[in-house]
Design a protein around this motif. Sequence first.
Motif, short mmCIF file in Angstrom:
data_model
loop_
_atom_site.label_atom_id
_atom_site.label_comp_id
_atom_site.label_asym_id
_atom_site.label_seq_id
_atom_site.Cartn_x
_atom_site.Cartn_y
_atom_site.Cartn_z
N ASN A 114 0.80 -1.23 0.00
CA ASN A 114 0.00 0.00 0.00
C ASN A 114 0.84 1.28 0.00
OD1 ASN A 114 -2.41 -1.44 -0.07
ND2 ASN A 114 -2.55 -1.54 2.15
N CYS A 115 2.05 1.20 0.54
CA CYS A 115 2.95 2.37 0.53
C CYS A 115 3.74 2.47 -0.78
CB CYS A 115 3.91 2.32 1.72
SG CYS A 115 3.14 2.61 3.31
N GLY A 116 3.57 1.50 -1.66
CA GLY A 116 4.23 1.55 -2.96
C GLY A 116 5.64 0.98 -2.97
N TYR A 117 6.05 0.31 -1.90
CA TYR A 117 7.39 -0.28 -1.86
C TYR A 117 7.47 -1.55 -2.70
CZ TYR A 117 8.08 2.80 2.16
OH TYR A 117 8.16 3.88 2.98
N LEU A 118 6.36 -2.27 -2.78
CA LEU A 118 6.32 -3.53 -3.53
C LEU A 118 5.08 -3.55 -4.41
CD1 LEU A 118 7.25 -6.01 -0.66
CD2 LEU A 118 8.75 -5.22 -2.51
N PRO A 119 5.18 -4.14 -5.59
CA PRO A 119 4.01 -4.20 -6.48
C PRO A 119 3.02 -5.28 -6.04
CG PRO A 119 5.97 -5.00 -7.61
CD PRO A 119 6.40 -4.59 -6.25
N LEU A 120 1.76 -4.93 -5.97
CA LEU A 120 0.70 -5.87 -5.62
C LEU A 120 0.74 -7.08 -6.54
CD1 LEU A 120 -1.86 -6.74 -4.10
CD2 LEU A 120 -3.16 -5.28 -5.68
N LYS A 121 1.00 -6.85 -7.81
CA LYS A 121 1.02 -7.92 -8.81
C LYS A 121 1.97 -9.06 -8.39
CE LYS A 121 1.95 -8.67 -13.72
NZ LYS A 121 2.37 -8.07 -14.97
N GLU A 122 3.14 -8.72 -7.86
CA GLU A 122 4.11 -9.74 -7.46
C GLU A 122 3.64 -10.53 -6.25
OE1 GLU A 122 8.38 -9.02 -7.50
OE2 GLU A 122 7.95 -7.10 -8.48
N VAL A 123 3.01 -9.83 -5.31
CA VAL A 123 2.51 -10.52 -4.11
C VAL A 123 1.35 -11.44 -4.50
CG1 VAL A 123 1.52 -10.21 -1.81
CG2 VAL A 123 3.30 -8.64 -2.62
N VAL A 124 0.47 -10.98 -5.37
CA VAL A 124 -0.63 -11.81 -5.86
C VAL A 124 -0.08 -13.05 -6.55
CG1 VAL A 124 -2.49 -11.91 -7.58
CG2 VAL A 124 -2.34 -9.96 -6.01
N GLU A 125 0.93 -12.87 -7.38
CA GLU A 125 1.53 -14.00 -8.09
C GLU A 125 2.14 -15.00 -7.12
OE1 GLU A 125 2.29 -16.38 -11.31
OE2 GLU A 125 1.02 -14.60 -11.21
N LEU A 126 2.80 -14.51 -6.08
CA LEU A 126 3.39 -15.38 -5.06
C LEU A 126 2.29 -16.20 -4.37
CD1 LEU A 126 5.78 -16.31 -3.30
CD2 LEU A 126 5.33 -14.33 -1.85
N VAL A 127 1.21 -15.55 -4.00
CA VAL A 127 0.10 -16.24 -3.34
C VAL A 127 -0.52 -17.28 -4.27
CG1 VAL A 127 -2.22 -15.91 -2.37
CG2 VAL A 127 -0.38 -14.33 -1.75
N LYS A 128 -0.72 -16.91 -5.52
CA LYS A 128 -1.36 -17.81 -6.48
C LYS A 128 -0.51 -19.03 -6.81
CE LYS A 128 -3.52 -15.98 -10.04
NZ LYS A 128 -3.83 -15.08 -11.18
N THR A 129 0.81 -18.91 -6.71
CA THR A 129 1.70 -19.99 -7.12
C THR A 129 2.35 -20.72 -5.94
OG1 THR A 129 3.56 -18.47 -7.38
CG2 THR A 129 2.20 -18.89 -9.33
N LYS A 130 1.88 -20.46 -4.74
CA LYS A 130 2.46 -21.14 -3.58
C LYS A 130 2.24 -22.65 -3.70
CE LYS A 130 -1.24 -21.63 -0.26
NZ LYS A 130 -1.10 -23.07 -0.25
N PRO A 131 3.14 -23.46 -3.15
CA PRO A 131 2.91 -24.90 -3.16
C PRO A 131 1.62 -25.26 -2.43
CG PRO A 131 5.18 -24.40 -2.54
CD PRO A 131 4.43 -23.10 -2.56
N LEU A 132 0.95 -26.28 -2.87
CA LEU A 132 -0.35 -26.68 -2.33
C LEU A 132 -0.32 -26.89 -0.83
CD1 LEU A 132 -3.28 -27.45 -3.01
CD2 LEU A 132 -2.48 -29.80 -3.28
N GLU A 133 0.76 -27.45 -0.30
CA GLU A 133 0.82 -27.78 1.13
C GLU A 133 1.28 -26.62 2.02
OE1 GLU A 133 4.65 -28.69 -0.87
OE2 GLU A 133 2.58 -29.25 -1.31
N LEU A 134 1.71 -25.50 1.45
CA LEU A 134 2.22 -24.36 2.23
C LEU A 134 1.08 -23.53 2.79
CD1 LEU A 134 4.61 -22.57 3.21
CD2 LEU A 134 4.36 -21.32 1.04
N GLU A 135 1.13 -23.28 4.10
CA GLU A 135 0.20 -22.36 4.77
C GLU A 135 0.85 -20.98 4.69
OE1 GLU A 135 -3.52 -22.73 6.97
OE2 GLU A 135 -2.30 -24.30 6.08
N LEU A 136 0.08 -19.98 4.26
CA LEU A 136 0.63 -18.64 4.05
C LEU A 136 -0.23 -17.64 4.80
CD1 LEU A 136 2.90 -17.27 2.40
CD2 LEU A 136 1.28 -17.03 0.53
N VAL A 137 0.44 -16.76 5.57
CA VAL A 137 -0.24 -15.75 6.37
C VAL A 137 0.26 -14.37 5.95
CG1 VAL A 137 -0.68 -14.91 8.71
CG2 VAL A 137 -0.37 -17.37 8.32
N LEU A 138 -0.67 -13.46 5.67
CA LEU A 138 -0.33 -12.08 5.30
C LEU A 138 -1.00 -11.15 6.31
CD1 LEU A 138 -1.02 -13.87 2.54
CD2 LEU A 138 -0.22 -11.79 1.48
#
Length: 176
Positions: A114-138
């Motif tokens: 939200n502060c513009g340090y990182l692109p949302l697109k990259e974070v979305v891609e990371l979330v979408k491509t996480k391994p099936l068994e990985l638990e991810l917390v944001l």
Amino acid sequence: MQQGLIHIYTGAGKGKTTAAIGLGIRAYGQGLKVLMVQFLKGWTTGEMKIIASLGPCFQLFSKKENDKFSWGMTEEEMKSISGEMRIGLNYTIEAVKSGEWDLIIMDEIMAAVNCGYLPLKEVVELVKTKPLELELVLTGRDAPARLIELADYVSEITARKHPMNQGIMAREGIEY
């Protein structure tokens, strides 16, 4: 191995990081390997000291070296933070790909986006491509709608009352 899900702790209330760490402690207690990557936090907190004592199965990565809030930084400090956030995201991407972790916490990732340090697109891609068994917390305020859509859990923490509004600043052992 069980399917890993996506959690979001968001909202203006106190306790998003605390909730994420609580989940991490629960996972650690059941023998899971936990990694917490901190974005936009540079000060030492009580929970950081405890995590450091847990050994290799619960690790903390924090690159931020500035202990100021973003609204109190100079332009030069803001540029430095941007580079630190990139290091944190790259580290997280590699950790996700490694398959070494059962649960990864991306603390204050919403603020970094939200502060513009990182692109949302990259974070979305990371979330979408996480391994099936990985638990991810944001965690972080103002979770973008795109991330909320991808999440399995979304908890919004609201502030009805906060001592800061009465001039009481963060206290050691309670807020940090």
